[in-house]
Every structure is written in C-alpha cells, then in structure tokens.
Enzyme design. Structure first.
Site, short mmCIF file in Angstrom:
data_model
loop_
_atom_site.label_atom_id
_atom_site.label_comp_id
_atom_site.label_asym_id
_atom_site.label_seq_id
_atom_site.Cartn_x
_atom_site.Cartn_y
_atom_site.Cartn_z
N GLY A 123 8.47 34.63 44.12
CA GLY A 123 7.22 34.48 43.39
C GLY A 123 7.33 34.30 41.89
O GLY A 123 6.39 34.58 41.15
N SER A 124 8.47 33.81 41.40
CA SER A 124 8.59 33.61 39.94
C SER A 124 7.61 32.54 39.46
O SER A 124 7.03 32.66 38.39
CB SER A 124 10.02 33.25 39.56
N ASN A 125 7.39 31.51 40.28
CA ASN A 125 6.40 30.48 39.89
C ASN A 125 4.99 31.03 39.94
O ASN A 125 4.17 30.76 39.06
CB ASN A 125 6.53 29.25 40.80
N LEU A 163 6.75 28.69 52.84
CA LEU A 163 7.74 28.05 53.72
C LEU A 163 7.21 27.68 55.10
O LEU A 163 7.96 27.20 55.93
CB LEU A 163 8.97 28.96 53.84
N ASN A 180 1.71 21.31 45.92
CA ASN A 180 2.97 22.00 46.22
C ASN A 180 4.00 21.59 45.19
O ASN A 180 3.91 20.52 44.59
CB ASN A 180 3.44 21.58 47.63
N HIS A 191 8.17 21.05 44.76
CA HIS A 191 9.39 20.91 45.55
C HIS A 191 10.57 20.79 44.58
O HIS A 191 10.49 20.04 43.59
CB HIS A 191 9.31 19.67 46.45
N ASP A 243 6.52 17.13 53.01
CA ASP A 243 6.60 16.78 51.58
C ASP A 243 6.26 15.32 51.36
O ASP A 243 6.94 14.63 50.63
CB ASP A 243 8.03 17.06 51.09
N GLU A 291 10.61 24.06 36.60
CA GLU A 291 9.43 24.55 37.33
C GLU A 291 8.58 25.44 36.43
O GLU A 291 7.35 25.28 36.33
CB GLU A 291 9.85 25.33 38.57
C1 GRF Z 1 10.85 27.00 44.07
O1 GRF Z 1 12.15 26.48 43.92
C2 GRF Z 1 9.92 25.91 44.53
O2 GRF Z 1 10.30 24.63 44.08
C3 GRF Z 1 10.09 25.97 46.03
O3 GRF Z 1 10.22 27.34 46.33
C4 GRF Z 1 10.78 28.02 45.21
C5 GRF Z 1 9.90 29.18 44.88
O4 GRF Z 1 10.56 29.99 43.96
N1 GRF Z 1 8.95 25.40 46.69
P1 GRF Z 1 9.77 31.32 43.45
O5 GRF Z 1 9.48 32.17 44.68
O6 GRF Z 1 8.51 30.85 42.77
O7 GRF Z 1 10.73 31.98 42.50
#
Ligand code: GRF
Length: 188
Positions: free
Chosen positions: A12-14, A84, A101, A103, A144, A173
């Site tokens: 969940g870093s994003n 996922l 999304n 990727h 995708d 990202e």
């Molecule tokens: C990221 O690399 C994103 O591109 C892919 O899943 C990963 C999620 O990373 N879809 P995080 O859980 O947000 O760290």
C-alpha cells in the site's frame, strides 16, 4: 469534493502516497480503501491515516457483494494500486470509465496474467531491456488492456538487480500517480 476509493492487495505505499497527497485537498479525498487481504500492509497504512477500510473475500467480489459495499462511498474515481484480483464486470459496468490502474512496466509489453511485482522486473532483466517504467491506464474487462492514460520510462544500465529496478519504478509511481489522479479528478 470528489470521492476516491482505492483498491489494493499489498503493502500500500501507492495508496498511502495518494491518501497523503489529498489529505489537505479541497478537490478530492480518499473516501475508503478496499482490500481482499485483511492482513495487507495497505489496511494498516489506511487505518493510520483514519481512512475507512473494507475487507472482502474473492467470493464476495465475484458475488457482486463488493459493488453494494462500494456504492455508499459514492466514488467519483476508483484507483487500483496493487490490486491483484481480476476486477469484476459488475463494478466495471457500474463505474465505467472511472476505474484506473497502475502497472509497473511500459504496457502493452510485460502485462497480463501473472505479470505483477518482481515477475515483471525479472522478465525485464531476462529480456535485457534498456528501459522500463510505469503505465497508468483505464480498466476494462481484460487485465491490462484498457486505454493508456500516462506512461513514464526510466533507463536501465543492464546491471540492475530486480530490487533495484523495483526501486526505480516505485520512485516513478510515487512521483506521478497522485499527480495523474489529481488531473483526472479535475477533469471529471
Ligand atoms: C506497484 O508496483 C504497482 O505498480 C502494482 O502493484 C504495486 C503496488 O505497490 N500494481 P504498493 O502496494 O502500492 O507498494
């Protein structure tokens, strides 16, 4: 105020990055984080930021139960950030054109079933690619293959490990995903 709902299955870093980006925004806020994994890092990160979380099972997703849980949050934009499972048709149909999304590669290469996380970066190394990057795209019924919104590449020197490539991609990202989400929200 527009509502963003994030779906994630992993650390969940994003998701956290997007939550923090909109924390003081008058434009939009993250209304909830949905996950199919109760113990995923994204749940803890959302709870730390006082964002409501909804955990569901794959069966509930396939039975249309998640769409019912989603509606009360009135999402204007659904953001998949490391989710996922294949997104079900009922949600895609109900929120058509409002699901994006990210990727960790330059689609259409290195996309599709099984192409996630380190699998992607391993394939990049195996194929001696001179660059990689990120793709932000709309979600349609296939994995995708939705319309591409944004791509950013980064050069590779051919000596990086999987982890080093993952780090380079994650920096892209974290730099660009919130900015693109904000741009899409501003055009809604
Ligand atoms: C990221 O690399 C994103 O591109 C892919 O899943 C990963 C999620 O990373 N879809 P995080 O859980 O947000 O760290």
């Amino acid at each position: 105020m527009k509502n963003i709902v994030i779906f994630a299955s992993g650390s969940g870093s994003n998701a956290e990055n997007i939550i923090l980006h909109f924390k003081k925004s008058a434009q939009a806020n993250v209304a909830a984080v949905f996950s199919n994994k109760a113990n995923a890092g994204v749940i803890e990160r959302a709870e730390t930021q006082n964002i409501p979380t909804v955990v569901f099972t794959k069966d509930e997703l396939l039975a249309g139960k998640v769409l019912e849980k989603l509606k009360p949050f009135q999402p204007d934009l659904i953001v998949l950030a490391g989710f996922l499972l294949k997104f079900p048709h009922d949600i895609i149909a109900h929120y058509h054109g409002k699901i994006i999304n990210i990727h960790p590669a330059l689609l259409p290469k290195y996309g599709g079933k099984g192409m996630y996380g380190m699998n992607v970066h391993r394939a990049i190394i195996e194929n001696k690619e001179s660059e990689t990057g990120i793709t932000i795209h709309y979600i349609d019924e296939h994995y995708d293959e939705g319309d591409i919104i944004f791509q950013k590449s980064v050069a590779l020197n051919g000596r990086e490990t999987c982890e080093e490539i993952s780090e380079k991609v994650q920096q892209l990202e974290h730099e660009y995903f919130p900015v693109i989400v904000e741009k899409i929200i501003s055009e809604l």
